[in-house]
Motif scaffolding. Structure first.
Motif, PDB file in Angstrom:
ATOM      1  N   LEU A 571      47.511  40.060  25.250  1.00  0.00           N
ATOM      2  CA  LEU A 571      48.336  39.110  25.991  1.00  0.00           C
ATOM      3  C   LEU A 571      48.527  37.902  25.084  1.00  0.00           C
ATOM      4  O   LEU A 571      47.547  37.298  24.634  1.00  0.00           O
ATOM      5  N   CYS A 572      49.771  37.570  24.805  1.00  0.00           N
ATOM      6  CA  CYS A 572      50.064  36.473  23.875  1.00  0.00           C
ATOM      7  C   CYS A 572      50.324  35.177  24.650  1.00  0.00           C
ATOM      8  O   CYS A 572      51.037  35.173  25.656  1.00  0.00           O
ATOM      9  N   PHE A 573      49.759  34.073  24.128  1.00  0.00           N
ATOM     10  CA  PHE A 573      50.091  32.734  24.612  1.00  0.00           C
ATOM     11  C   PHE A 573      50.761  31.975  23.467  1.00  0.00           C
ATOM     12  O   PHE A 573      50.167  31.832  22.393  1.00  0.00           O
ATOM     13  N   ALA A 590      41.948  30.116  32.325  1.00  0.00           N
ATOM     14  CA  ALA A 590      41.623  30.937  33.496  1.00  0.00           C
ATOM     15  C   ALA A 590      42.478  32.199  33.523  1.00  0.00           C
ATOM     16  O   ALA A 590      41.986  33.302  33.837  1.00  0.00           O
ATOM     17  N   ALA A 591      43.751  32.057  33.198  1.00  0.00           N
ATOM     18  CA  ALA A 591      44.650  33.220  33.183  1.00  0.00           C
ATOM     19  C   ALA A 591      44.246  34.198  32.083  1.00  0.00           C
ATOM     20  O   ALA A 591      44.338  35.424  32.256  1.00  0.00           O
ATOM     21  N   ALA A 592      43.806  33.669  30.935  1.00  0.00           N
ATOM     22  CA  ALA A 592      43.376  34.537  29.836  1.00  0.00           C
ATOM     23  C   ALA A 592      42.167  35.365  30.253  1.00  0.00           C
ATOM     24  O   ALA A 592      42.101  36.579  29.990  1.00  0.00           O
ATOM     25  N   GLU A 593      41.210  34.746  30.904  1.00  0.00           N
ATOM     26  CA  GLU A 593      40.024  35.477  31.354  1.00  0.00           C
ATOM     27  C   GLU A 593      40.387  36.495  32.437  1.00  0.00           C
ATOM     28  O   GLU A 593      39.878  37.624  32.447  1.00  0.00           O
ATOM     29  N   TYR A 594      41.284  36.106  33.318  1.00  0.00           N
ATOM     30  CA  TYR A 594      41.733  37.015  34.388  1.00  0.00           C
ATOM     31  C   TYR A 594      42.400  38.257  33.798  1.00  0.00           C
ATOM     32  O   TYR A 594      42.088  39.395  34.191  1.00  0.00           O
ATOM     33  N   ALA A 595      43.308  38.055  32.837  1.00  0.00           N
ATOM     34  CA  ALA A 595      44.040  39.187  32.246  1.00  0.00           C
ATOM     35  C   ALA A 595      43.092  40.103  31.479  1.00  0.00           C
ATOM     36  O   ALA A 595      43.270  41.330  31.468  1.00  0.00           O
ATOM     37  N   TYR A 596      42.077  39.524  30.844  1.00  0.00           N
ATOM     38  CA  TYR A 596      41.114  40.343  30.109  1.00  0.00           C
ATOM     39  C   TYR A 596      40.285  41.193  31.069  1.00  0.00           C
ATOM     40  O   TYR A 596      40.076  42.396  30.846  1.00  0.00           O
ATOM     41  N   GLU A 597      39.826  40.577  32.132  1.00  0.00           N
ATOM     42  CA  GLU A 597      38.948  41.281  33.062  1.00  0.00           C
ATOM     43  C   GLU A 597      39.693  42.285  33.937  1.00  0.00           C
ATOM     44  O   GLU A 597      39.193  43.381  34.210  1.00  0.00           O
ATOM     45  N   LYS A 598      40.911  41.937  34.376  1.00  0.00           N
ATOM     46  CA  LYS A 598      41.639  42.836  35.282  1.00  0.00           C
ATOM     47  C   LYS A 598      42.450  43.889  34.537  1.00  0.00           C
ATOM     48  O   LYS A 598      42.485  45.051  34.926  1.00  0.00           O
ATOM     49  N   HIS A 599      43.117  43.470  33.467  1.00  0.00           N
ATOM     50  CA  HIS A 599      44.056  44.379  32.796  1.00  0.00           C
ATOM     51  C   HIS A 599      43.576  44.842  31.425  1.00  0.00           C
ATOM     52  O   HIS A 599      44.247  45.656  30.778  1.00  0.00           O
ATOM     53  N   ALA A 621      42.074  27.237  24.603  1.00  0.00           N
ATOM     54  CA  ALA A 621      41.019  28.244  24.449  1.00  0.00           C
ATOM     55  C   ALA A 621      39.619  27.658  24.513  1.00  0.00           C
ATOM     56  O   ALA A 621      38.633  28.397  24.430  1.00  0.00           O
ATOM     57  N   GLN A 622      39.522  26.340  24.671  1.00  0.00           N
ATOM     58  CA  GLN A 622      38.210  25.696  24.682  1.00  0.00           C
ATOM     59  C   GLN A 622      37.364  26.240  25.838  1.00  0.00           C
ATOM     60  O   GLN A 622      37.775  26.240  26.994  1.00  0.00           O
ATOM     61  N   GLY A 623      36.196  26.735  25.506  1.00  0.00           N
ATOM     62  CA  GLY A 623      35.295  27.254  26.532  1.00  0.00           C
ATOM     63  C   GLY A 623      35.634  28.650  27.021  1.00  0.00           C
ATOM     64  O   GLY A 623      35.014  29.144  27.971  1.00  0.00           O
ATOM     65  N   LEU A 624      36.616  29.312  26.375  1.00  0.00           N
ATOM     66  CA  LEU A 624      37.015  30.658  26.796  1.00  0.00           C
ATOM     67  C   LEU A 624      35.840  31.616  26.601  1.00  0.00           C
ATOM     68  O   LEU A 624      35.232  31.673  25.530  1.00  0.00           O
ATOM     69  N   ARG A 625      35.533  32.404  27.636  1.00  0.00           N
ATOM     70  CA  ARG A 625      34.326  33.243  27.615  1.00  0.00           C
ATOM     71  C   ARG A 625      34.621  34.708  27.308  1.00  0.00           C
ATOM     72  O   ARG A 625      33.747  35.558  27.431  1.00  0.00           O
ATOM     73  N   THR A 693      54.500  21.300  35.207  1.00  0.00           N
ATOM     74  CA  THR A 693      53.901  20.336  36.137  1.00  0.00           C
ATOM     75  C   THR A 693      53.393  20.997  37.414  1.00  0.00           C
ATOM     76  O   THR A 693      52.505  20.474  38.083  1.00  0.00           O
ATOM     77  N   GLU A 694      53.958  22.174  37.760  1.00  0.00           N
ATOM     78  CA  GLU A 694      53.589  22.848  39.008  1.00  0.00           C
ATOM     79  C   GLU A 694      52.708  24.075  38.773  1.00  0.00           C
ATOM     80  O   GLU A 694      52.403  24.822  39.705  1.00  0.00           O
ATOM     81  N   LEU A 695      52.294  24.281  37.521  1.00  0.00           N
ATOM     82  CA  LEU A 695      51.561  25.494  37.177  1.00  0.00           C
ATOM     83  C   LEU A 695      50.133  25.451  37.720  1.00  0.00           C
ATOM     84  O   LEU A 695      49.428  24.450  37.580  1.00  0.00           O
ATOM     85  N   THR A 696      49.717  26.553  38.349  1.00  0.00           N
ATOM     86  CA  THR A 696      48.341  26.716  38.806  1.00  0.00           C
ATOM     87  C   THR A 696      47.821  28.050  38.302  1.00  0.00           C
ATOM     88  O   THR A 696      48.596  28.945  37.956  1.00  0.00           O
ATOM     89  N   ALA A 697      46.520  28.193  38.291  1.00  0.00           N
ATOM     90  CA  ALA A 697      45.930  29.453  37.830  1.00  0.00           C
ATOM     91  C   ALA A 697      46.367  30.629  38.700  1.00  0.00           C
ATOM     92  O   ALA A 697      46.753  31.679  38.161  1.00  0.00           O
ATOM     93  N   PRO A 698      46.321  30.524  40.038  1.00  0.00           N
ATOM     94  CA  PRO A 698      46.781  31.661  40.851  1.00  0.00           C
ATOM     95  C   PRO A 698      48.236  32.026  40.583  1.00  0.00           C
ATOM     96  O   PRO A 698      48.580  33.212  40.536  1.00  0.00           O
ATOM     97  N   LYS A 699      49.087  31.019  40.407  1.00  0.00           N
ATOM     98  CA  LYS A 699      50.503  31.294  40.169  1.00  0.00           C
ATOM     99  C   LYS A 699      50.687  32.006  38.828  1.00  0.00           C
ATOM    100  O   LYS A 699      51.428  32.995  38.731  1.00  0.00           O
ATOM    101  N   LEU A 700      50.017  31.527  37.787  1.00  0.00           N
ATOM    102  CA  LEU A 700      50.157  32.151  36.472  1.00  0.00           C
ATOM    103  C   LEU A 700      49.577  33.565  36.476  1.00  0.00           C
ATOM    104  O   LEU A 700      50.170  34.498  35.911  1.00  0.00           O
ATOM    105  N   CYS A 701      48.446  33.751  37.123  1.00  0.00           N
ATOM    106  CA  CYS A 701      47.842  35.094  37.180  1.00  0.00           C
ATOM    107  C   CYS A 701      48.748  36.067  37.927  1.00  0.00           C
ATOM    108  O   CYS A 701      48.880  37.237  37.529  1.00  0.00           O
ATOM    109  N   ALA A 702      49.376  35.599  39.002  1.00  0.00           N
ATOM    110  CA  ALA A 702      50.287  36.464  39.755  1.00  0.00           C
ATOM    111  C   ALA A 702      51.481  36.874  38.896  1.00  0.00           C
ATOM    112  O   ALA A 702      51.939  38.031  38.949  1.00  0.00           O
ATOM    113  N   MET A 703      52.009  35.936  38.115  1.00  0.00           N
ATOM    114  CA  MET A 703      53.140  36.275  37.240  1.00  0.00           C
ATOM    115  C   MET A 703      52.713  37.256  36.152  1.00  0.00           C
ATOM    116  O   MET A 703      53.473  38.150  35.776  1.00  0.00           O
TER     117      MET A 703
END
Length: 741
Positions: A571-573, A590-599, A621-625, A693-703
């Motif tokens: 997944l590219c950022f 948060a989205a990076a960790e979600y995509a790694y774990e789910k997909h 990427a700071q603190g990315l696990r 300005t309106e970006l949230t982790a749930p919204k980005l993960c859903a996309m």
């Protein structure tokens, strides 16, 4: 076609091989006459190869010029082709007496040709440097040689590139290698891994680094042996070095080898080259013919052949530590060594054959004759202005695409680019370039150009800088006053926020622009709202959509050098710093960790603007696990496109990362910091985007979830991009009409 080749006749090494093999094959298609300024082994070998050869000896330069002038004019030759210092000097004199185009093949760096000979460097070296500047065209043996000369302020649009090619017809069986190696004096057995080099033992070849690197590799793998074929002034010093390093028995100095080099290369396992300067050495393609794994310095044209970590290893001149690591890796892994040798053979045999060299040379002659015969006109060519030379791959991709399209209209069209970094632009695109604030230079070019191109991107806007808006509007007005046709080329408009700026922009565009081609519909609406009514306005697409991916091996090399395995799921950022970015950075993590774990998608942070984007990536990427990678310098547009094509989903703030990925059919998620991002995505029928300005982790993960679903059904996006690529041709058609072609 009839071409006359001039050469001193005392040449050896790569220059001799290049000229003789080239002329032998050229004479199968055209007349390639050789003239030597002395008789001897070179001329005799040419005759034996069936090359028509004349000798014009003597030290009376003006008498030779008169002789050659008569010979050339009586013979009906069309091109004069020089090789070496003496030929270049005489060729420069023949330009005036014959009126023919004169070109020179630059086989080596003229500043190093007389290393250790200060008087010769002062005389012959300087004469050669001056003569080269007087010729019409120069042919560099490798892109690196061309780059070197452009850095020395030779005109960038008067160059061609050629690579040394060899005959890849398989060699006959060479017999058992062990008796041969022992006959040369090498202490080898059946298990030995033999590293070899064929070179003169002089400072330029830097064999000392090879001996030191070999000693370090031997300490890790005792199977290694080193065979050095060649002789020279450094032999005794090198033998002493091998003794001091404790590898005297494992290193063999074989001297010059008689009976041809096929036997030598067939006995090796690894081919090495440690030169501090090269153009494009035959030693590497000769080794590739025998499927040899190769380790070489990253100088001259060598990186054009070797994609590091893919079909060989490259290292910095003098870095014996890196050389030692590479030799040890190849010695310890037989499968790796064979695989690299096979991949090198595949590339070399397809791209660096003698037939490819001959075909390239014939095309060069055709272009030289065509350009020399181009009618002189009071107005000719184009001036291109945009946000170029800033290190932004997206903006420079626009320039690359425009130049590519202009050359499709007229390959010989004079072109000048206004750039923040003209040296970089000249090197990258082989085009004349001046500093964007060098007002006298570009104003003078506008007096003679037919067309001024305001080149792509969102140049007419005042959000990032009001000064840039004033600059581009001033240039457009100046171009019109100087008599140019003016096209705004596949561009975006806005935002222009200040009322005074909107009024000024409308006034200038209405008065000075002939045609505006736009990359999306929102810009069309912005022009209407500003009151721009006079120019013809057409909806086309971004020129960068026409660019292609780099060859797979180049992309592989870029990924591997960044530590990114080539077979992974990613997944590219593509992020950039903007107002409010740091506050939203945890959303990307948060989205990076979600995509790694789910997909199962590993995050890769890719920089489009290599000076600024790495900081945004580091913050996100700071603190990315989870495992993740950084592509902080993926090269030019071609390798960036190639890298994006390896991704399963691209999440991007950068418009051109979205454009590049869209062109490869990769599912997109846009993060909108500027209306141009959402405008493009809507234009291709894509609805996966959200404002920063309106970006949230749930919204980005859903996309990201939806984009992963789209990855299995790329047809819709591919159809939209194909439609845009077709519409983009409108940019070219308008330019053609304005040029009167």
């Amino acid at each position: 076609m009839k071409v006359i080749h001039l050469i001193s006749g005392g040449d050896s090494g790569g220059a001799k091989t290049h000229v003789l093999s080239l002329l032998a094959h050229l004479n199968e298609t055209i007349t390639a006459q050789l003239v030597c300024f002395r008789d001897g082994p070179f001329a005799e070998e040419a005759r034996q190869l069936g090359i028509p050869t004349e000798i014009m000896a003597g030290n009376h330069i003006f008498r030779i010029r008169r002789q050659l002038t008569r010979y050339i004019l009586d013979g009906g030759f069309q091109v004069i082709h020089c090789h070496g210092a003496r030929a270049n000097m005489i060729g420069a004199m023949l330009r005036r007496t014959t009126g023919l185009p004169v070109c020179s093949t630059v086989h080596s760096d003229y500043k190093l040709d007389y290393m250790g000979r200060p008087f010769s460097r002062l005389t012959f070296g300087n004469i050669n440097a001056l003569a080269l500047r007087q010729l019409d065209f120069r042919i560099g043996v490798s892109d690196a040689m061309v780059d070197l000369l452009i850095r020395r302020n030779f005109p960038p649009d008067r160059f061609f590139t050629i690579y040394n090619g060899i005959d890849f017809t398989p060699a006959p069986p060479q017999g058992d290698r062990l008796p041969y190696l022992r006959g040369l004096g090498l202490d080898a057995d059946e298990n030995s891994v033999v590293v070899g080099i064929a070179a003169r033992l002089n400072p330029v070849k830097d064999i000392a680094t090879l001996v030191r690197g070999f000693a370090k590799a031997y300490a890790q793998c005792s199977r290694l042996r080193l065979l050095i074929a060649g002789d020279g002034e450094e032999r005794q010093k090198l033998e002493t070095l091998a003794r001091e390093l404790g590898v005297k028995r494992q290193v063999c100095f074989a001297g010059w080898i008689s009976g041809g080099m096929d036997r030598f290369y067939s006995a090796l396992d690894v081919n090495a080259l440690t030169s501090v300067s090269e153009t494009f050495p035959y030693a590497l393609t000769e080794g590739a013919r025998f499927h040899l794994a190769t380790v070489a310095t990253a100088v001259g044209g060598i990186p054009a052949l070797i994609d590091t970590d893919v079909n060989g290893y490259l290292f910095t001149p003098g870095d014996d530590d890196a050389l030692g690591r590479a030799l040890a890796a190849l010695a310890q892994d037989d499968a790796l060594r064979r695989a690299m040798g096979e991949r090198l053979y595949e590339k070399a045999s397809s791209q660096f054959s003698i037939q490819r060299t001959v075909d390239t040379q014939l095309h060069i002659y055709e272009e030289i004759v065509r350009r020399h015969s181009r009618p002189k006109a009071a107005r000719d060519g184009i001036v291109i202005c945009g946000a170029y030379g800033r290190g932004n791959a997206g903006d420079d991709a626009i320039l690359e695409a425009i130049l590519q399209e202009m050359r499709s209209i007229d390959p010989d069209m004079p072109t000048l680019v206004l750039s923040k970094n003209p040296k970089e632009t000249r090197l990258a695109y082989r085009v004349r370039a001046v500093q964007r604030f060098n007002y006298p230079a570009w104003r003078a070019s506008m007096r003679h150009a037919k067309l001024y191109i305001n080149g792509g991107g969102s140049l007419i806007q005042d959000v990032t800088s009001r000064r840039s808006l004033w600059f581009y509007l001033h240039n457009i007005s100046t171009a019109k006053r100087m008599g140019c046709k003016v096209q705004m080329y596949g561009c975006g408009i806005g935002p222009v926020t200040r009322p005074s700026h909107r009024k000024m922009a409308a006034r200038v565009l209405n008065a000075a622009v002939d045609v505006i081609t736009l990359r999306e519909p929102d810009s069309q609406a912005e022009l209407r709202s500003m009151g721009v009514t006079k120019p013809k306005v057409l909806l086309t697409a971004d020129p960068a959509l026409t660019l292609r991916s780099a060859p797979p091996e180049k992309t592989d090399s870029v990924l591997l050098q960044a530590g990114v395995p080539t077979g992974g799921r990613y997944l590219c950022f593509a992020l950039r710093k903007w107002r409010g970015f740091e506050e939203k950075a945890p959303v990307f993590a948060a989205a990076a960790e979600y995509a790694y774990e789910k997909h199962g998608l590993t995050p890769v942070f890719l920089a489009v603007e290599k000076h600024q984007d790495p900081l945004a990536a580091a913050i996100a990427a700071q603190g990315l696990r989870v495992p993740h990678y950084f592509l902080n310098d993926a090269g030019g547009a071609g390798t960036i496109i190639g890298a994006l094509a390896r991704m399963e989903v691209v999440v991007s703030m950068r418009l051109h990362a979205l454009i590049f990925a869209a062109g490869q059919g990769i599912p997109l998620v846009g993060v909108v910091y500027d209306p141009k991002v959402s405008s493009f995505l809507r234009y291709i029928g894509q609805d996966l985007f959200a404002d920063l300005t309106e970006l949230t982790a749930p919204k980005l993960c859903a996309m990201i979830d939806r984009a992963v679903e789209q990855a299995a059904q790329p047809e819709r996006q591919a159809a939209a991009v194909a439609r845009l690529q077709e519409m983009e041709h409108g940019n070219v058609q308008i330019a053609k009409e304005l040029l009167g072609l």
